[in-house]
Design a protein around this motif. Structure first.
Motif, PDB file in Angstrom:
ATOM      1  N   PHE A  93      -4.532 -65.290  48.608  1.00 20.35           N
ATOM      2  CA  PHE A  93      -5.200 -66.280  49.456  1.00 20.35           C
ATOM      3  C   PHE A  93      -5.760 -67.377  48.566  1.00 20.35           C
ATOM      4  O   PHE A  93      -6.537 -67.100  47.658  1.00 20.35           O
ATOM      5  N   THR A  94      -5.321 -68.604  48.801  1.00 24.67           N
ATOM      6  CA  THR A  94      -5.807 -69.730  48.013  1.00 24.67           C
ATOM      7  C   THR A  94      -7.200 -70.113  48.511  1.00 24.67           C
ATOM      8  O   THR A  94      -7.368 -70.366  49.705  1.00 24.67           O
ATOM      9  N   PRO A  95      -8.207 -70.135  47.618  1.00 23.61           N
ATOM     10  CA  PRO A  95      -9.541 -70.563  48.071  1.00 23.61           C
ATOM     11  C   PRO A  95      -9.499 -72.016  48.527  1.00 23.61           C
ATOM     12  O   PRO A  95      -8.704 -72.812  48.027  1.00 23.61           O
ATOM     13  N   LYS A  96     -10.351 -72.346  49.506  1.00 22.74           N
ATOM     14  CA  LYS A  96     -10.477 -73.744  49.932  1.00 22.74           C
ATOM     15  C   LYS A  96     -11.186 -74.509  48.812  1.00 22.74           C
ATOM     16  O   LYS A  96     -12.082 -73.983  48.163  1.00 22.74           O
ATOM     17  N   PRO A 141     -16.749 -73.671  51.835  1.00 24.49           N
ATOM     18  CA  PRO A 141     -16.365 -75.002  52.328  1.00 24.49           C
ATOM     19  C   PRO A 141     -15.950 -74.976  53.803  1.00 24.49           C
ATOM     20  O   PRO A 141     -16.170 -75.949  54.531  1.00 24.49           O
ATOM     21  N   LEU A 195      -5.772 -56.360  53.128  1.00 21.96           N
ATOM     22  CA  LEU A 195      -4.575 -56.893  52.463  1.00 21.96           C
ATOM     23  C   LEU A 195      -4.841 -57.077  50.974  1.00 21.96           C
ATOM     24  O   LEU A 195      -3.994 -56.791  50.129  1.00 21.96           O
ATOM     25  N   LYS A 196      -6.068 -57.550  50.650  1.00 19.22           N
ATOM     26  CA  LYS A 196      -6.426 -57.736  49.238  1.00 19.22           C
ATOM     27  C   LYS A 196      -6.625 -56.392  48.548  1.00 19.22           C
ATOM     28  O   LYS A 196      -6.116 -56.163  47.451  1.00 19.22           O
ATOM     29  N   ILE A 252       1.294 -64.762  57.465  1.00 16.38           N
ATOM     30  CA  ILE A 252       1.018 -64.315  56.093  1.00 16.38           C
ATOM     31  C   ILE A 252       2.147 -63.396  55.611  1.00 16.38           C
ATOM     32  O   ILE A 252       2.647 -63.531  54.494  1.00 16.38           O
ATOM     33  N   ASN A 301     -11.758 -65.596  55.434  1.00 15.57           N
ATOM     34  CA  ASN A 301     -11.630 -65.388  53.984  1.00 15.57           C
ATOM     35  C   ASN A 301     -12.940 -65.745  53.266  1.00 15.57           C
ATOM     36  O   ASN A 301     -12.958 -65.908  52.051  1.00 15.57           O
ATOM     37  N   GLN A 334     -14.885 -68.386  53.065  1.00 21.84           N
ATOM     38  CA  GLN A 334     -14.897 -69.617  52.285  1.00 21.84           C
ATOM     39  C   GLN A 334     -16.085 -70.492  52.684  1.00 21.84           C
ATOM     40  O   GLN A 334     -16.186 -70.915  53.841  1.00 21.84           O
ATOM     41  N   ILE A 350      -7.902 -59.386  56.086  1.00 26.86           N
ATOM     42  CA  ILE A 350      -7.763 -59.971  54.753  1.00 26.86           C
ATOM     43  C   ILE A 350      -8.356 -59.030  53.698  1.00 26.86           C
ATOM     44  O   ILE A 350      -7.787 -58.842  52.619  1.00 26.86           O
ATOM     45  N   ILE A 364       0.473 -60.468  48.422  1.00 29.49           N
ATOM     46  CA  ILE A 364      -0.143 -61.487  49.284  1.00 29.49           C
ATOM     47  C   ILE A 364      -1.402 -62.013  48.606  1.00 29.49           C
ATOM     48  O   ILE A 364      -2.258 -61.241  48.180  1.00 29.49           O
TER      49      ILE A 364
END
Lengths: 196, 137
Positions: free
Chosen positions: B72-75, A170, B57-58, A28, A166, A168, B54, B70
């Motif tokens: 993070f792309t969501p899925k 999905p 970092l956010k 990252i 993160n 998520q 994470i 930085i």
């Protein structure tokens, strides 16, 4: 005990988990992300699959870092298997040993000639590519890994670790899928495949 | 030179995959039989520590090496793809005892037959790419 001897022992799971997060952080920090199965797509693109299939018509150079990372991981595997090799084979639980013996798998911690416990040597070798079970496990298994990870959009690294970390949804659904598939093979299909 | 750092992180990753024993077919069998905490411990610690990392970092709007924030792309919210693709991958994971990261690491151990599994995974990827528009996502 020297430092090399110290790190050559199998690592405790908490150390391993923390070290994976270190790798994730470094990727990252250097502007990328932790996800290995995208490399399959990139290799197909390099091979020219984009001329026939639109999905692969992307600039693979954007993934050059991932391919380099994976070349590094091959080198890392070489270093770990030689300079940092454990004195003993992988030791799994007694219950798993008994389950595997019952379906005819040779377990290295019982049979020292069966290798160090990373792959079952009698199942995964070039000669067994001429057997039905070898073809199912290696060719079939590999196909499912490629097809499945690309359909799901990630594997253990991209979904189970990066995605869950993160939060998520999905990724959680994908991990549930990983277990549905894994449990079906382990508990129903593997005994049948090994008896072929 | 930019790529050297990724090569070195990869070397570290290959060592971690080996010493954690996550590359072991036998460890994956143990995991899918719920007979040891080992693999759950590895993935669990990585997820929890990763989530904390994470979060910070956010929260701190941290920057990467070149000074960009930085992100993070969501899925993608493609739940059918997640469950169907995930299940197929799970089948392959339990058959080969390896997910994609360990496959590469095992080649470094000298198990060249693993290249057959990787080649087959590439064919699986090609077939997915060809059928993509016909599959539910």
């Amino acid at each position: 005990m020297s430092f090399i001897e110290f790190i050559s022992q199998p690592w405790h799971w908490s150390i391993s988990g923390a070290m994976i997060v270190l790798v994730m952080y470094l990727l990252i920090y250097f502007g990328q992300k932790f996800g290995v199965s995208s490399s399959f797509e990139a290799i197909c693109s390099i091979g020219g699959a984009g001329r026939k299939i639109k999905y692969f018509n992307v600039d693979w150079r954007r993934q050059d870092w991932l391919l380099t990372f994976l070349v590094g991981s091959i080198i890392g595997g070489g270093i770990a298997s030689t300079l940092l090799a454990s004195p003993e084979p992988v030791t799994i639980s007694e219950a798993t040993v008994n389950d595997l013996l019952a379906i005819g798998v040779i377990v290295p911690q019982v049979e020292k000639t069966a290798g160090v416990g990373f792959i079952p040597l009698e199942l995964f070798n070039f000669e067994s590519l001429l057997t039905i079970k070898g073809i199912i496990l290696m060719v079939g298994g590999g196909f499912l890994i490629g097809f499945g990870t690309r359909w799901a959009g990630g594997c253990t690294s991209g979904h189970a670790i990066s995605g869950l970390a993160n939060l998520q949804l999905p990724s959680l659904v994908a991990v549930i899928g990983f277990f549905i598939g894994g449990l079906i093979v382990t508990h129903f299909l593997l005994p049948i495949i090994l008896s072929l | 030179m930019r790529l050297i750092r990724f090569l070195l992180i990869g070397v570290l990753f290959g060592i971690i995959m080996t010493k954690s024993e996550a590359i072991s077919w036998f460890r994956i069998q143990e995991m899918f039989r719920f007979q040891s905490f080992h693999m759950y411990g590895i993935i669990g610690v990585a997820v929890v520590l990763g989530a904390v990392m994470i979060y910070f970092l956010k929260k701190n709007k941290s920057q990467n090496l070149i000074g960009d924030q930085i992100t993070f792309t969501p899925k993608a919210n493609t739940y059918k793809a997640s469950i169907f693709g995930g299940t197929l991958f799970g089948l392959g994971w339990a058959m080969t005892g390896a997910c994609p990261g360990p496959l590469y690491t095992l080649v470094g151990h000298g198990y060249l037959v693993i290249l057959v599994i990787i080649a087959s995974a590439l064919i699986g990827t090609l077939v997915y790419g060809a059928l993509r528009d016909k599959l539910p996502h």
